[in-house]
Design a protein around this motif. Structure first.
Motif, short mmCIF file in Angstrom:
data_model
loop_
_atom_site.label_atom_id
_atom_site.label_comp_id
_atom_site.label_asym_id
_atom_site.label_seq_id
_atom_site.Cartn_x
_atom_site.Cartn_y
_atom_site.Cartn_z
N UNK A 47 -8.66 -1.66 0.96
CA UNK A 47 -8.50 -0.51 0.07
C UNK A 47 -7.10 0.08 0.11
N UNK A 48 -6.52 0.17 1.28
CA UNK A 48 -5.23 0.85 1.40
C UNK A 48 -4.12 0.11 0.67
N UNK A 49 -4.34 -1.17 0.40
CA UNK A 49 -3.35 -1.94 -0.34
C UNK A 49 -3.57 -1.85 -1.85
N UNK A 50 -4.73 -1.33 -2.27
CA UNK A 50 -5.08 -1.40 -3.68
C UNK A 50 -5.38 -0.07 -4.35
N UNK A 51 -5.79 0.95 -3.59
CA UNK A 51 -6.33 2.15 -4.23
C UNK A 51 -5.35 2.84 -5.19
N UNK A 52 -4.04 2.72 -4.94
CA UNK A 52 -3.08 3.39 -5.82
C UNK A 52 -2.34 2.42 -6.73
N UNK A 53 -2.82 1.19 -6.81
CA UNK A 53 -2.23 0.23 -7.74
C UNK A 53 -2.87 0.36 -9.12
N UNK A 54 -2.09 0.04 -10.15
CA UNK A 54 -2.61 0.09 -11.51
C UNK A 54 -3.54 -1.08 -11.78
N UNK A 55 -4.55 -0.83 -12.59
CA UNK A 55 -5.46 -1.88 -13.01
C UNK A 55 -4.82 -2.56 -14.22
N UNK A 56 -3.75 -3.31 -13.95
CA UNK A 56 -2.92 -3.86 -15.02
C UNK A 56 -2.56 -5.31 -14.71
N UNK A 57 -1.57 -5.82 -15.42
CA UNK A 57 -1.16 -7.21 -15.23
C UNK A 57 -0.52 -7.46 -13.88
N UNK A 58 -0.26 -6.39 -13.12
CA UNK A 58 0.30 -6.57 -11.77
C UNK A 58 -0.74 -7.18 -10.82
N UNK A 59 -2.00 -7.14 -11.21
CA UNK A 59 -3.08 -7.70 -10.40
C UNK A 59 -3.42 -9.11 -10.90
#
Length: 237
Positions: free
Chosen positions: A122-134
């Motif tokens: 979670x700590x690596x993902x919770x503030x990432x955008x749900x976008x093409x960066x994933x």
């Protein structure tokens, strides 16, 4: 209970994809829908969610005719849906998505728990955008987590195993087994995977736009593995 009754659906090209499909999904059961590619499985998932509408036939939820309700109205009735190819949302973080799905704030600890179930830290993902960066696999797992957090009575998963690694797939199976044992949510899972079929309560086999087999797992799974239909089922991961 969900009931599909005499469902027919044609593609925009005019090709008939479903021809008189009927089956029921009892409350608090895990029903797996399987069969060869092109048989109409994903179409059934979209029809249940309200993304598509049948050309003829009816769909009932707890005895109510929901055939003409759109996806938003069906969500209000308690139906959630995880796409085979999830939608991306630029500007929306993973934290925001899960908060919107659950309808309430989630602490970092709670986010860690739900994302951990699908194999993410979670700590690596919770503030990432749900976008093409994933990557495709990452966004697939995040969408599954958001559906698991949604307070729905019926959750539909379209090939949840697609694009995820073996470790995450194993974790996902554990989540489905846990939900099945709790019996507090009805699950419809579109899948070829034997491991998913093996944790189902019931299996529906769709081929050529029709229901070929339907019944308890212990009755249907041996037919798939032993009667020449084996090619429709992927071996255990």
């Amino acid at each position: 209970m969900l009931e599909l009754k005499d469902i027919t659906w044609c593609a925009p090209s005019g090709e008939q994809i479903l021809n008189g499909v009927s089956f029921t999904v009892p409350d608090n059961r895990l029903v797996a829908v399987t069969g060869p590619n092109g048989g109409g499985k994903t179409t059934i998932a979209k029809l249940i969610a309200g993304i598509e509408k049948p050309n003829s036939g009816k769909i009932y939820l707890d005895g109510e005719d929901i055939t003409d309700l759109n996806v938003t109205e069906r969500a209000g009735k308690g139906i959630s849906y995880a796409f085979q190819q999830p939608v991306r949302f630029k500007g929306l973080t993973v934290r925001d998505l899960i908060r919107l799905s659950s309808g309430e704030e989630r602490s970092d600890e709670m986010l860690c728990e739900v994302l951990g179930k699908v194999g993410l830290c979670a700590r690596e993902y919770i503030d990432r955008e749900v976008s093409s960066s994933l990557s495709g696999g990452e966004i697939k797992r995040i969408e599954i987590a958001s559906v698991l957090e949604r307070p729905s009575k019926l959750a539909v998963f379209d090939e949840p195993e697609a694009g995820i690694d073996l470790w995450s797939f194993t974790s996902l199976i554990s989540v489905f087994e846990e939900l099945r044992q709790k019996k507090d949510k009805t699950l419809v899972i579109i899948s070829h995977q034997e491991r998913i079929l093996s944790v189902a309560d019931e299996i529906v086999v769709i081929s050529g736009g029709e229901v070929k087999h339907s019944g308890e797992k212990d009755e249907i799974l041996p037919l798939l593995l032993n009667d020449g239909v084996r090619s429709k089922v992927c071996p255990k991961m």
